[in-house]
Design an enzyme around this catalytic site. Structure first.
Site, mmCIF file in Angstrom:
data_model
loop_
_atom_site.group_PDB
_atom_site.id
_atom_site.type_symbol
_atom_site.label_atom_id
_atom_site.label_comp_id
_atom_site.label_asym_id
_atom_site.label_seq_id
_atom_site.Cartn_x
_atom_site.Cartn_y
_atom_site.Cartn_z
ATOM 1 N N TRP A 1 -10.713 10.406 29.399
ATOM 2 C CA TRP A 1 -11.920 10.386 30.254
ATOM 3 C C TRP A 1 -11.480 10.065 31.760
ATOM 4 O O TRP A 1 -11.796 10.786 32.833
ATOM 5 C CB TRP A 1 -13.204 9.623 29.922
ATOM 6 C CG TRP A 1 -13.707 10.247 28.522
ATOM 7 C CD1 TRP A 1 -14.027 9.411 27.308
ATOM 8 C CD2 TRP A 1 -14.012 11.640 28.377
ATOM 9 N NE1 TRP A 1 -14.350 10.115 26.369
ATOM 10 C CE2 TRP A 1 -14.393 11.527 26.832
ATOM 11 C CE3 TRP A 1 -14.417 12.730 29.076
ATOM 12 C CZ2 TRP A 1 -15.021 12.697 26.220
ATOM 13 C CZ3 TRP A 1 -14.781 13.764 28.471
ATOM 14 C CH2 TRP A 1 -15.198 13.838 26.899
ATOM 15 N N ASP B 1 -17.277 4.747 35.207
ATOM 16 C CA ASP B 1 -17.978 5.726 34.134
ATOM 17 C C ASP B 1 -18.156 4.619 32.888
ATOM 18 O O ASP B 1 -17.326 4.108 32.372
ATOM 19 C CB ASP B 1 -17.139 6.840 33.728
ATOM 20 C CG ASP B 1 -17.565 7.505 32.564
ATOM 21 O OD1 ASP B 1 -18.445 7.302 32.041
ATOM 22 O OD2 ASP B 1 -16.775 8.538 32.236
ATOM 23 N N LYS C 1 -24.491 8.895 24.651
ATOM 24 C CA LYS C 1 -23.627 8.131 23.624
ATOM 25 C C LYS C 1 -24.805 6.622 23.264
ATOM 26 O O LYS C 1 -24.799 6.563 22.073
ATOM 27 C CB LYS C 1 -22.347 7.546 24.485
ATOM 28 C CG LYS C 1 -21.590 8.641 24.969
ATOM 29 C CD LYS C 1 -20.812 9.403 24.144
ATOM 30 C CE LYS C 1 -20.285 10.734 24.666
ATOM 31 N NZ LYS C 1 -19.271 10.590 25.814
HETATM 32 C C1 PLP Z 1 -18.453 11.420 26.439
HETATM 33 C C2 PLP Z 1 -18.183 11.049 27.846
HETATM 34 C C3 PLP Z 1 -17.754 11.555 28.843
HETATM 35 C C4 PLP Z 1 -18.099 13.283 28.954
HETATM 36 O O1 PLP Z 1 -19.555 13.243 28.830
HETATM 37 P P1 PLP Z 1 -20.268 14.843 28.947
HETATM 38 O O2 PLP Z 1 -21.725 14.214 29.172
HETATM 39 O O3 PLP Z 1 -19.787 15.564 27.948
HETATM 40 O O4 PLP Z 1 -19.597 15.369 30.352
HETATM 41 C C5 PLP Z 1 -17.244 11.261 29.884
HETATM 42 N N1 PLP Z 1 -16.972 10.264 30.062
HETATM 43 C C6 PLP Z 1 -17.183 9.140 28.873
HETATM 44 C C7 PLP Z 1 -16.570 7.714 28.830
HETATM 45 C C8 PLP Z 1 -17.569 9.783 27.601
HETATM 46 O O5 PLP Z 1 -17.543 8.845 26.397
#
Ligand code: PLP
Length: 360
Positions: free
Chosen positions: A101, A171, A195
């Site tokens: 990511w 993030d 998540k």
């Molecule tokens: C799933 C995830 C993403 C991507 O998320 P989207 O909503 O599909 O764009 C980005 N960063 C992390 C840490 C993730 O687990």
């Protein structure tokens, strides 16, 4: 009705109480005579939903007044672009790459400026988080970027990098609201909610006041400018109303359980159950380095791909679903987010022990 133990990395398990509340509200939200999916985002009822959600997340995370809370669309992935577009004034940023990511985020940012990868753990298939002590950050960088919990490799920063006056952007998609954080440590802290917080379709961006400015990269689409959404209180266009409503219910659920300190204690207990088993197992082993293991995503392997496949297939007979690892790591991955009950982790560990006896 048989609910399974859903170990999906995302979209992922939601609290049963929240789903039941949504079911009760489905046809008639609090006497409105309509569903939240059917109401105007400019209605008084929806204004109350989004304002209450914001107040509750502020309360849960103790968000200081000089931070804005935005409920946006486009997922975390859209923020990979929105962040450099809004923040790159000197056209340079430092990235720590600790998994897929953060690697993707760094690649996207290169479209807008100079990206300096100050540290990476790709040399060992992202099984650890680079040591942040002694990293040299550029004092003129517009920000330092990290992904604090790498969902695929199951690692989490044991401590944050010391970035001085440079804003830290994090993030936290796969650890959002799983434990207390000190929001003041960040310039931006953000995550997709699918998540650990809600249904797919909402990304929550918590951004410090001074980073919401007019002098963004000029080609930044209006809708992707933080200023646009701050001025409009996330209602510049139709927001993901239903998703925001569910997030609001999850915030209430978290507050009812005692907030993020209580959540952290529960998450540590669940994670310890699984990690303690892995550490003593003759068959299974965790793939992340011990000092940076995630509380949320636990990848593990047997070391034999056929045996992994057999284990995954047999899990289904024990009510254990979505345990297959990400395609880039293989093996298994148990995502044990807030809404995964301890009984689910116990069921997994029990079946692992049984499988080990039968196959080791
Ligand atoms: C799933 C995830 C993403 C991507 O998320 P989207 O909503 O599909 O764009 C980005 N960063 C992390 C840490 C993730 O687990």
């Amino acid at each position: 009705m048989a609910r399974v133990f859903n170990f999906s990395a995302g979209p992922a398990v939601l609290p049963e109480e929240v789903l039941r509340q949504a079911q009760a509200d489905m046809l008639d939200y609090q006497g409105c005579g309509m569903s939240v999916m059917e109401m105007s985002h400019r209605s008084a009822a929806f204004a109350n939903i989004i304002e209450t959600a914001e107040a509750d997340i502020r309360d849960l995370m103790s968000i200081p007044d000089d931070y804005h809370v935005l409920f946006l669309q486009g997922g975390a992935t859209q923020q990979f672009a929105a962040i450099p577009m809004n923040l790159m004034r000197n056209k340079k940023a430092d990235y720590i790459v600790s998994g897929s990511w953060s690697k993707k985020a760094a690649k996207e940012a290169k479209l807008y400026g100079d990206v300096n990868v100050v540290a990476s753990s790709e040399d060992e298939n992202f099984s650890y988080v680079p040591d942040v002590d002694g990293l040299a950050f550029d004092a003129d960088a517009d920000y330092v970027y990290i992904c604090q919990n790498e969902t695929i490799y199951g690692t989490r920063y044991p401590k944050l990098p010391a970035v001085g006056n440079v804003p830290l952007v994090s993030d936290v998609s796969s650890m959002f609201l799983s434990e207390p954080v000190n929001v003041s440590d960040y310039g931006i802290i953000y995550g997709g909610v699918q998540k650990n917080v809600g249904p797919a379709g909402v990304v929550i961006v918590i951004v410090r006041e001074d980073l919401v400015r007019e002098d963004v990269i000029p080609t930044t689409p209006t809708i992707m400018r933080y200023l646009t959404q701050v001025d409009a209180k996330s209602l510049s266009n139709t927001p993901p109303c239903w998703g925001i409503y569910i997030c609001g219910l999850v915030f209430k659920w978290l507050k009812g359980l005692g907030g993020l300190d209580a959540m952290k204690a529960m998450n540590e207990e669940k994670a310890a159950l699984l990690y303690d088993f892995l550490d003593s197992s003759r068959l299974f082993k965790g793939t992340a380095r011990k000092d940076c293991r995630s509380l949320m995503n636990v990848p593990f392997i047997t070391g034999d791909a056929d045996l992994d496949a057999k284990f995954i297939a047999e899990c289904k007979n024990h009510g254990i679903e979505n345990i297959k690892g990400h395609r880039s790591v293989g093996g298994m991955r148990a995502s044990i987010y807030n809404a995964m009950p301890k009984a689910g982790v116990q069921a997994l560990v029990d079946f692992m022990a049984q499988f080990e006896k039968e196959n080791a």
